[in-house]
Write an enzyme that holds these catalytic residues in place. Sequence first.
Site, mmCIF file in Angstrom:
data_model
loop_
_atom_site.group_PDB
_atom_site.id
_atom_site.type_symbol
_atom_site.label_atom_id
_atom_site.label_comp_id
_atom_site.label_asym_id
_atom_site.label_seq_id
_atom_site.Cartn_x
_atom_site.Cartn_y
_atom_site.Cartn_z
ATOM 1 N N TYR A 196 71.281 15.933 53.405
ATOM 2 C CA TYR A 196 71.915 14.716 53.894
ATOM 3 C C TYR A 196 71.285 13.528 53.175
ATOM 4 O O TYR A 196 70.159 13.138 53.462
ATOM 5 C CB TYR A 196 71.730 14.642 55.410
ATOM 6 C CG TYR A 196 72.254 13.407 56.101
ATOM 7 C CD1 TYR A 196 73.099 12.490 55.474
ATOM 8 C CD2 TYR A 196 71.908 13.159 57.431
ATOM 9 C CE1 TYR A 196 73.568 11.377 56.140
ATOM 10 C CE2 TYR A 196 72.369 12.044 58.108
ATOM 11 C CZ TYR A 196 73.198 11.153 57.457
ATOM 12 O OH TYR A 196 73.656 10.032 58.116
ATOM 13 N N LYS A 240 75.788 16.158 51.951
ATOM 14 C CA LYS A 240 76.481 15.050 52.612
ATOM 15 C C LYS A 240 75.967 13.800 51.918
ATOM 16 O O LYS A 240 74.853 13.349 52.155
ATOM 17 C CB LYS A 240 76.172 15.015 54.103
ATOM 18 C CG LYS A 240 76.792 13.834 54.852
ATOM 19 C CD LYS A 240 76.316 13.818 56.299
ATOM 20 C CE LYS A 240 76.948 12.727 57.130
ATOM 21 N NZ LYS A 240 76.579 11.361 56.750
#
Length: 310
Positions: A147, A177
């Site tokens: 992330y 992400k």
Amino acid sequence: MAVMAASSEKLLTGLVAATFTPLTEEGEINIKEIGPYVDYLTERQGVIKIFVNGTTGESMSLTVAERKLLAEEWCKKAKGKMDHVAVHVGCMSLKDSQDLALHAAQIKADSIAVISPSFFKPKNAHALRSYLKAVASAAPNLPFYYYHIPSITGVNVLVRDLLVGIEEEIPSFRGVKFSGIDLMDFGLCFSLMKPNWSLLYGVDEQMLSGLVLGADGAVGSTYNYVGCQFNKLLSAFEKGELVEARTIQFKLQDFLGLAMKLGFDVGVNKQLMVEVSGLSLGPPRFPVMPCHPDVAASIKHKYESIFPQC
């Protein structure tokens, strides 16, 4: 877009809502609201994939015990109704992250994601990769996503540098992400893609730009209450109807332009979700401040003027 993973895995693609954490007015976890929340996303927004306990979910303001409780309830309530529950397990402490990763595997989450530590920051790609490897080792059979959100963490390690050889160190690695605005870095990641990876873009107001570069999907907070519109954007893009896709993207930019002028943050965003959905999500946890009623009213009015009901 990336080739789908083996049938035993659920590669994270498409539209993914980064969920808010329901709290009581006293600031305690409001677990009973998760069931209605799942129903709202699936029935009203057409969203069937979620990213829980992330930035939108105020993860860094929650205890490990609270995060476990939430992750378990999201997985339980989403079963049979949603296609994918990704649980964010990143913490400032490696041991806490490993504990949450193991727990996510035990409750049968579909995948885990990890943010970079941001107090003691990794200085380079090697240090960050080593940290991610240590977390992934606690749940080696669970699909693992990095992330990337440098605006929050202050960690500006280029993702393309991180990806070099990462599949050899983290066999469960499945993608990123990417919640940054460096589209050059995002674009260069695709030259390193593997068939069983997915790259998801995480800046809602620039979603279409991410898709043009090759994103396999998008993860964002606004998809909680404009998911139905962005499903239309995804559909238009896939059909090559770029004018329609661009029109929807411009609407969100118009909406968020006002919201940002009024101080758009997790507290404001959460209150807007309350106003639109009718769910009882409570206030944010300090130090994030509750949204002033006048601000919420102005943003909701703008929302209603731009986005018709699906």
